[in-house]
Scaffold this motif. Structure first.
Motif, PDB file in Angstrom:
ATOM      1  N   ARG B  73       0.737  -1.015  -0.023  1.00 57.50           N
ATOM      2  CA  ARG B  73       0.111  -0.042   0.001  1.00 57.50           C
ATOM      3  C   ARG B  73       0.744   1.422   0.058  1.00 57.50           C
ATOM      4  O   ARG B  73       0.682   2.246  -0.749  1.00 57.50           O
ATOM      5  CB  ARG B  73      -0.810   0.026   1.237  1.00 57.50           C
ATOM      6  N   TYR B  76       2.278   2.124  -3.351  1.00 56.14           N
ATOM      7  CA  TYR B  76       1.180   2.415  -4.293  1.00 56.14           C
ATOM      8  C   TYR B  76       0.711   3.802  -3.895  1.00 56.14           C
ATOM      9  O   TYR B  76       0.413   4.584  -4.851  1.00 56.14           O
ATOM     10  CB  TYR B  76      -0.019   1.467  -4.289  1.00 56.14           C
ATOM     11  N   GLN B  77       0.743   4.183  -2.701  1.00 54.18           N
ATOM     12  CA  GLN B  77       0.021   5.364  -2.435  1.00 54.18           C
ATOM     13  C   GLN B  77       0.871   6.693  -2.455  1.00 54.18           C
ATOM     14  O   GLN B  77       0.599   7.639  -2.599  1.00 54.18           O
ATOM     15  CB  GLN B  77      -0.705   5.350  -0.728  1.00 54.18           C
ATOM     16  N   ILE B  79       2.639   7.170  -5.131  1.00 56.65           N
ATOM     17  CA  ILE B  79       2.366   7.747  -6.530  1.00 56.65           C
ATOM     18  C   ILE B  79       0.812   8.088  -6.602  1.00 56.65           C
ATOM     19  O   ILE B  79       0.530   8.473  -7.809  1.00 56.65           O
ATOM     20  CB  ILE B  79       2.740   6.708  -7.418  1.00 56.65           C
ATOM     21  N   ALA B  82      -3.899  11.717  -4.154  1.00 58.59           N
ATOM     22  CA  ALA B  82      -3.887  11.923  -2.321  1.00 58.59           C
ATOM     23  C   ALA B  82      -4.341  10.948  -2.082  1.00 58.59           C
ATOM     24  O   ALA B  82      -5.250   9.937  -2.547  1.00 58.59           O
ATOM     25  CB  ALA B  82      -5.337  12.922  -2.657  1.00 58.59           C
ATOM     26  N   GLY B  86      -4.845   5.666   4.788  1.00 60.29           N
ATOM     27  CA  GLY B  86      -4.853   4.452   3.847  1.00 60.29           C
ATOM     28  C   GLY B  86      -5.835   4.472   2.685  1.00 60.29           C
ATOM     29  O   GLY B  86      -6.007   3.545   2.140  1.00 60.29           O
ATOM     30  N   LEU B  87      -6.691   5.491   2.827  1.00 67.45           N
ATOM     31  CA  LEU B  87      -7.610   5.728   1.576  1.00 67.45           C
ATOM     32  C   LEU B  87      -6.935   6.541   0.441  1.00 67.45           C
ATOM     33  O   LEU B  87      -6.322   7.430   0.825  1.00 67.45           O
ATOM     34  CB  LEU B  87      -8.759   6.455   2.246  1.00 67.45           C
ATOM     35  N   TYR B  88      -7.453   6.093  -0.688  1.00 69.08           N
ATOM     36  CA  TYR B  88      -7.047   6.693  -1.806  1.00 69.08           C
ATOM     37  C   TYR B  88      -8.328   7.994  -1.795  1.00 69.08           C
ATOM     38  O   TYR B  88      -9.274   7.688  -1.618  1.00 69.08           O
ATOM     39  CB  TYR B  88      -7.422   5.938  -3.292  1.00 69.08           C
TER      40      TYR B  88
END
Lengths: 483, 95
Positions: B73, B76-77, B79, B82, B86-88
Motif C-alpha cells: 500500500r 502505491y499510495q 504515487i 491524494a 490508507g484511503l485513496y
C-alpha cells in the motif's frame, strides 16, 4: 366498477461473494475487515499494464452452485467488460459475464403458504466486486478502499416467477441456505457477502403481459427484502389506480423511512457497452472438471429434509426448520445421534428453548454456549427421569449462563427429581392438611381443584417431585380418605 | 452504415472523452469507414459458424487459488494524487 385485483411480479438478482482465498483475477487476499487498501494489489487498483488471471476456485464454486440447482454448466463461457465510471471501480469497467455466462438455466423449489413452488433460475454469472467509497469528512473528498475490489461474485438471476414479497423472501432465504450448505459463501448479509436487487412490477390478475418494472437496489436483509418489495408493490398499485404510469427506474430502499425513492439518475447509466474482454480468452471447462466438482457436492437441503422425515419420523414443518441452515441441521444430527436421545424431543428443544435463547441473544447456533454434547446430556437426564421437563428448563438456563455442566448444575442446585414414594407422600399429606377446604371440594366431586393441589405439592418440592408420581399419590390419598 | 457526429459525441460522453464538434465530425468519418469494412464482412454467410469472442483460439488459463500478492500500500499510495488514513482520495462523489 369492481376494484382491480393486482398481481405482483418479482424477479431477484442475488450477488453472492464466493469464498476464495484470493481474488478472482488477482492473487491478493480476499476477506473482510482488513486495514483499507492493504489487500489492494496492483491489479485491484488498476495500475496500467496489469492483467487479469482467472482463479480456478471461483469457477469451481460457481459450478458447485450450478450443479445444485440442476443448471446447465456452460463448457464455454466468456468474460465481458461492463463499463461505467465510479471511483471505486478504477479500471472504468467491471469484468463480468454477459452473453455466455458460466451457469445457464436451472431451478429451485421454495416453500410458500400454498405449498412448494418452483422458481426458475435464468442464469448465474461470475464477476468481480467493486471497492468501497467512504463519504465521511475527508476535506470534502471521498475516500476509496479497494480491498473488496476483485472479490469474486456469483450473480444469480431468477426469472420473474415470484408473486409476493413473502415469496421473494422465501427464495432469498433458500439461496442463502443453499450457498452456505454448498460452502461457496459465508452468506453474511451484514458484511455484504450476500446482496440482493429486486425487479418489481404489477399487473391486473389474469393479464399475461408484464407491467413496467422498477429495480430496487441493495437490499441487505431478509426483513428489508420483504418490506421494500411490499412498499414498492403498493406504490405501483397506487400510481396505476390513480391513473398514473410507472417510470422504469432504479430505486433505493430507505429502511428508516420504510419507503423507496429514486436513485439520482446517473445519466445514461444503463449504457454499459459490454464487449468480450480482450484480456481474457473464453473459459473452457471439461467434463473431468465438472465431474470432480460433482463428486464434492454435499447432501443438499431438500435431500436432507426428506432424509430427516424418514430417518427420524419428523413432520415436514419440523424438518423444514431443522434443515433451513446447514449448521442447525448439523447440530440436530449430532444431538439426535447421542445415546438415549429421542429425535422428536431433540427437535422440540432445538426449535423451542434453544432457538428462543439464540434469538434473544442474537446468536447463531454455532455460537451456542451449549454444544450438542451438553444438550444431549440434558435430554438424557429427562429421559432417565433424573429431572422433569420443567426443571430441565431451569438447568438449560443455568448451563446457558455458563454455570457448569448439566450434571454439575443438577447436583449443585439439588434439582434431582424426587420419585421416592415416602418422600412425596409426606409432602402430599402436609399439603392436604394445609388446604382442608380444597380437599373437601374434591371429595364433593369438584375435581377441578385437583390441579391446584398438584401445583401446591410441586411448589412445596421446588418443582422436583416427579409429576406422574405426585398425581398418583395425591389421587390415592384423596380417594382413600373419602372412602 | 455511416455513423453520425451525434453518435460519436454520445460515445465520447460515455467514455468521458472531451471532443469538440470538428473532432466528432472527423471521427465520425473514420469510424464510418471501419463500419463499412464490417458491413462487407456481414455479407458473408456465417450460418453454423460459432461466434468468436477472442482473436486467438486460446483457452483461459486458470490459476490456483493462492495469495501471492502482499501488502504494498505505501508504495502505491506514494504515487497516488491524494491518500489519507490508507484511503485513496478522489473528488467528492455523492449518490
Amino acid at each position: 366498477m369492481a376494484a382491480t385485483e393486482w398481481e405482483a411480479v418479482i424477479g431477484l438478482e442475488v450477488h453472492v461473494q464466493l469464498k476464495t482465498r484470493s481474488k478472482i483475477f488477482a492473487a491478493s487476499d480476499t476477506g473482510y475487515g482488513a486495514e483499507p487498501n492493504t489487500r489492494a494489489c496492483a491489479f485491484s487498483i488498476a495500475l496500467p499494464g496489469t492483467l487479469p488471471v482467472m482463479n480456478v476456485e471461483a469457477a469451481r464454486l460457481a459450478v458447485r452452485f450450478g450443479l445444485a440447482v440442476g443448471a446447465r454448466i456452460n463448457r464455454h463461457s466468456v468474460f465481458a467488460r461492463k463499463h461505467y465510471f465510479y471511483p471505486d471501480l478504477p479500471k472504468g469497467y467491471q469484468i463480468s459475464q454477459y452473453e455466455q455466462p458460466i451457469i445457464g438455466s436451472g431451478e429451485m423449489e421454495i416453500d410458500t403458504a400454498a405449498g412448494p413452488k418452483v422458481i426458475r433460475i435464468t442464469r448465474a454469472h461470475l464477476e468481480e466486486d467493486a471497492g468501497k467509497s467512504l463519504h465521511e469528512d475527508l476535506h470534502g473528498m471521498t475516500g476509496i478502499d479497494l480491498n473488496r475490489a476483485g472479490t469474486p461474485l456469483l450473480e444469480i438471476v431468477s426469472e420473474a416467477d415470484l408473486r409476493s414479497a413473502a415469496e421473494a423472501a422465501a427464495y432469498l432465504r433458500k439461496v442463502h441456505a443453499l450457498v452456505r450448505y454448498l460452502d461457496i459463501s459465508d452468506g453474511n448479509m451484514q458484511e455484504g457477502s450476500l446482496r440482493c436487487d429486486a425487479n418489481v412490477s404489477v399487473r391486473p390478475a389474469g393479464q399475461k403481459a408484464f407491467g413496467t418494472r422498477t429495480e430496487l437496489k441493495n437490499i441487505n436483509s431478509f426483513r428489508f427484502v420483504e418490506k421494500a418489495i411490499d412498499f414498492e408493490v403498493q406504490r405501483h398499485i397506487e400510481v396505476l389506480e390513480g391513473g398514473g404510469a410507472i417510470v422504469q427506474e432504479t430505486r433505493l430502499y430507505d429502511a428508516e423511512g420504510d419507503q423507496t425513492r429514486p436513485m439520482r439518475s446517473k445519466e445514461e447509466a444503463h449504457d454499459y457497452r459490454y464487449f468480450p474482454d480482450p484480456d481474457l480468452p473464453a473459459m473452457r471447462l471439461d467434463d473431468a472438471f465438472i465431474d470432480s466438482v460433482r463428486a464434492e457436492l454435499p447432501e443438499l437441503p431438500d435431500a436432507r429434509k426428506r432424509r430427516f422425515q424418514s430417518q427420524f419420523a419428523l413432520s415436514a414443518e419440523d424438518t423444514a426448520q431443522l434443515t433451513a441452515e446447514r449448521e442447525f441441521a448439523d447440530y440436530f444430527e449430532a444431538l439426535a445421534a447421542a445415546p438415549g436421545v429421542d429425535a422428536k424431543t431433540a427437535a422440540n428443544w432445538l426449535l423451542g428453548d434453544l432457538t428462543a435463547a439464540l434469538n434473544k441473544h442474537g446468536m447463531r447456533i454455532e455460537q451456542s454456549p451449549l454444544p450438542p454434547a451438553h444438550m444431549a446430556q440434558l435430554l438424557q437426564r429427562i429421559a432417565d427421569r433424573t429431572i422433569s421437563g420443567k426443571i430441565a428448563k431451569e438447568v438449560f438456563a443455568a448451563a446457558w449462563r455458563g454455570e457448569g455442566g448439566v450434571d454439575d448444575i443438577i447436583a449443585a442446585r439439588g434439582l434431582k427429581q424426587v420419585t421416592d414414594r415416602a418422600e412425596i407422600e409426606a409432602v402430599v399429606e402436609r399439603v392436604a392438611g394445609d388446604h382442608p377446604q380444597q380437599v373437601e371440594q374434591y371429595r364433593q366431586g369438584r375435581h377441578k381443584v385437583f390441579g391446584f393441589l398438584v401445583g401446591q405439592v410441586m411448589k412445596a418440592t421446588g418443582g422436583k417431585a416427579n409429576p406422574a408420581r405426585v398425581n398418583e399419590i395425591l389421587r390415592e390419598i384423596l380417594n382413600r380418605e373419602t372412602g | 452504415m455511416p455513423i453520425t457526429r451525434e453518435q460519436v459525441a454520445h460515445i465520447a460522453r460515455l467514455a468521458r472523452l472531451a471532443m469538440d464538434p470538428a473532432e466528432a465530425e472527423f471521427h465520425a468519418g473514420q469510424l464510418s469507414r471501419i463500419l463499412e469494412l464490417v458491413e462487407q464482412m456481414n455479407r458473408i454467410d456465417t450460418t453454423g459458424v460459432a461466434p468468436m469472442s477472442h482473436p486467438q483460439d486460446a483457452a483461459l488459463r486458470l490459476r490456483d487459488d493462492r495469495v501471492t500478492e502482499h501488502n504494498r500500500r505505501d508504495q502505491y499510495q506514494r504515487i497516488a494524487p491524494a491518500a489519507e488514513h490508507g484511503l485513496y482520495l478522489v473528488p467528492r462523489v455523492i449518490e
